[in-house]
Design an enzyme around this catalytic site. Structure first.
Site, mmCIF file in Angstrom:
data_model
loop_
_atom_site.group_PDB
_atom_site.id
_atom_site.type_symbol
_atom_site.label_atom_id
_atom_site.label_comp_id
_atom_site.label_asym_id
_atom_site.label_seq_id
_atom_site.Cartn_x
_atom_site.Cartn_y
_atom_site.Cartn_z
ATOM 1 C CD GLU A 143 -3.022 0.780 2.243
ATOM 2 O OE1 GLU A 143 -4.030 0.103 1.963
ATOM 3 O OE2 GLU A 143 -2.809 1.272 3.363
ATOM 4 C CE1 TYR B 146 7.447 -0.953 -4.466
ATOM 5 C CE2 TYR B 146 5.923 0.876 -4.374
ATOM 6 C CZ TYR B 146 6.956 0.155 -3.826
ATOM 7 O OH TYR B 146 7.504 0.546 -2.630
#
Length: 157
Positions: A112, A123
């Protein structure tokens, strides 16, 4: 995984340099130490040369902290100190985290982050995909709110 005090010092040093204070994302020393005393947490360090074996006199370029539950891993913290960015160390360290999770039998990894986090490109390049949003989850030092973005990487094998 209980970290020796000098490794916690290394983690804190990177976090203090890497996490902008206005977002309040950095953990304090007690939070890091407490997390690492739990059996399902692990961490990794990387040196400026990409090594995971750090000489006591060498700076720490980055770190990760993760937590596993059953066959899922969560990337709790990930940082590369600003002076070591754009040298491939983030890619190398994230790939090490992913490889270890896979080797440990994990089926997926969650993370998160705040919306507009520059690491989102890293990512995405490693296969993480957005799976949810927590509206106005983070509060900045100035009091404004920022969404949290939940992401997942699923191992297909």
């Amino acid at each position: 995984m209980i970290a020796p005090p000098d490794d916690i010092d290394r983690i804190m040093s990177v976090m203090e340099r890497a996490f902008p204070p206005e977002f309040g994302e950095a953990w304090n020393r007690r939070q890091v130490g407490d997390a690492l005393t739990v059996g399902n947490c692990r961490y990794g360090l990387i040196g400026p040369d990409g090594s995971d074996v750090l000489d006591p006199n060498t700076d720490t370029a980055g770190f990760f902290m993760g937590r596993s539950i059953l066959d899922e891993e969560e990337l709790l913290l990930f940082a590369i100190a600003p002076q070591y960015r754009r040298q491939g160390l983030g890619r190398q360290l994230l790939q090490r985290f992913i490889n270890q999770a896979r080797a440990n039998g994990m089926a997926r990894i969650f993370l998160e982050m705040r919306r507009d986090n520059p690491a989102s490109y890293l990512y995405a390049a490693h296969g993480f995909r957005e799976i949810g949003v927590r509206p106005a989850y983070y509060r900045t030092a100035a009091g404004s709110r920022i969404d949290a973005i939940s992401q997942e990487l699923v191992f297909d094998d």
